[in-house]
Write a protein that holds these residues in place. Structure first.
Motif, short mmCIF file in Angstrom:
data_model
loop_
_atom_site.label_atom_id
_atom_site.label_comp_id
_atom_site.label_asym_id
_atom_site.label_seq_id
_atom_site.Cartn_x
_atom_site.Cartn_y
_atom_site.Cartn_z
N GLN A 1 -10.78 9.72 0.00
CA GLN A 1 -10.42 8.34 0.30
C GLN A 1 -10.55 8.07 1.79
O GLN A 1 -10.98 6.98 2.21
N PHE B 1 -8.47 -0.01 0.74
CA PHE B 1 -8.07 0.10 -0.66
C PHE B 1 -6.91 -0.86 -0.98
O PHE B 1 -5.92 -0.48 -1.60
N LYS C 1 -5.26 -2.84 -8.08
CA LYS C 1 -6.20 -1.94 -8.74
C LYS C 1 -6.42 -0.66 -7.94
O LYS C 1 -6.72 0.39 -8.51
N MET C 2 -6.30 -0.76 -6.62
CA MET C 2 -6.61 0.38 -5.76
C MET C 2 -5.35 1.10 -5.28
O MET C 2 -5.40 1.88 -4.33
N TYR D 1 -12.73 3.60 -9.20
CA TYR D 1 -12.79 2.70 -8.04
C TYR D 1 -13.12 1.27 -8.46
O TYR D 1 -13.28 0.40 -7.61
N LYS E 1 -5.61 4.94 -5.08
CA LYS E 1 -6.49 5.37 -3.99
C LYS E 1 -5.80 5.15 -2.64
O LYS E 1 -5.92 5.99 -1.73
N ARG E 2 -5.10 4.04 -2.53
CA ARG E 2 -4.38 3.73 -1.28
C ARG E 2 -3.28 4.76 -1.03
O ARG E 2 -3.06 5.18 0.13
N ARG F 1 -13.27 -3.75 -0.45
CA ARG F 1 -12.33 -2.98 -1.26
C ARG F 1 -12.10 -1.59 -0.68
O ARG F 1 -11.02 -1.01 -0.82
N TYR G 1 -19.77 -1.61 -5.38
CA TYR G 1 -18.42 -2.09 -5.09
C TYR G 1 -18.46 -3.01 -3.87
O TYR G 1 -19.23 -2.77 -2.94
#
Length: 315
Positions: free
Chosen positions: A252, A141, A145-146, A290, A149-150, A137, A133
């Motif tokens: 995370q 996050f 797309k993240m 991820y 996770k964020r 990123r 990755y």
């Protein structure tokens, strides 16, 4: 037992010896000179798994040969040699000197820069692929797309504002070992988990010996998670990551804090290698969530005789 200074340099063939921690300097030298984005060519990837795969090494014509044994099939596996030797010459040496040629295979990693790990059109062993990755990123996050996770990271930061981050060192090693023992007691569902936790404890007992760097997160005086890895070339290999899932967002937080520390110390690092899933479906889903942008795909090549002048490599 031979040390790395006693490895035989036979003029006819590589002479193998079992790999031990004393070989760290020579392994580090080769991995630094011939950097790879595959964890197969990292200190953690070799020394932490040396007993599981019965790793051996040889140096021949200034090239490093590593071989091991598949614990499931019992087949001998030779990894792609690294050094100045040409690939055809290396494969011939492996063929001519393998003790069990009928079961000998060569593991050839190759990298594919694409979103879909099957886009190369070459069949690979998905249990062995590694997930890479962009380090950017993982800093915060960012991006759509993240978002999930964020959200986990934000939850952790908002609900545990007193959590602190500290480097792994001799000062907190015993606490980390105790944390790992408790973690291991809850993750005895496979031999791989048992082995990995045992090796992690062994590393923590002598952490300063290895070229590893890591961070731990502490809350209310207790360790609630930690992670460590190593830098080779433009890649940081995340060898270990363990957290207490009672604290939502701990993983995370670990990934973000580790990435920030790496980014600050090594601005040349472009990728995080979060390594293989070993065929574990839940781990595979986690790694895919991820959104990897680079896979180190691998396939097993069986070596066979084509004629007296050449070799046939059979996928």
């Amino acid at each position: 037992m031979k040390t790395h200074n006693q490895i035989e340099h036979n003029i006819h063939k590589p002479t193998f010896k079992r790999i031990s921690a004393q070989d760290l300097p020579i392994l580090s030298k080769f991995f630094a000179k011939y950097p790879s984005r595959s964890c197969d060519f990292s200190i953690g990837g070799v020394l932490m798994w040396v007993d599981y795969y019965d790793y051996e090494m040889a140096i021949f014509n200034e090239s490093l040969f590593i071989r091991g044994k598949d614990p499931v099939s019992g087949n001998m596996i030779y990894y792609r040699p690294i050094g100045p030797l040409m690939e055809d010459e290396s494969i011939r040496l492996i063929y001519e000197n393998s003790p069990e040629i009928c079961n000998t295979k060569v593991l050839l990693p190759f990298e594919t820069l694409c979103d879909d790990d099957t886009a190369s059109g070459i069949s690979c062993d998905t249990d062995l692929r590694e997930y890479l990755y962009p380090i950017d990123r993982f800093l915060h996050f960012s991006g759509k797309k993240m978002e999930k996770k964020r959200n986990h990271l934000n939850f952790f930061n908002n609900n545990y504002p007193e959590a602190s981050v500290e480097p792994i060192s001799a000062a907190n090693a015993e606490e980390l070992i105790e944390f790992t023992r408790k973690f291991a007691a809850e993750h005895e569902d496979s031999s791989l988990c048992v082995y990995e936790n045992t090796q992690t404890i062994n590393v923590l007992k002598d952490f300063d010996f290895y070229p590893f760097e890591g961070i731990a997160i502490r809350l209310d005086g207790n360790i609630i998670g930690y992670t460590f890895g190593e830098k080779i070339g433009d890649t940081f290999f995340v060898h270990v990551e363990k957290g207490d899932i009672c604290y939502r967002g701990i993983y995370q937080a670990l990934a973000s804090q580790m990435s920030q520390a790496v980014n600050q110390r090594y601005p040349d690092v472009k990728y995080l290698n979060r390594e293989e899933d070993m065929g574990d479906e839940s781990l595979r889903q986690s790694k895919m969530s991820y959104h990897p942008t680079l896979f180190v795909n691998k396939r097993i090549i069986r070596i066979a005789v084509l004629n007296e002048e050449s070799l046939l490599r059979i996928a």
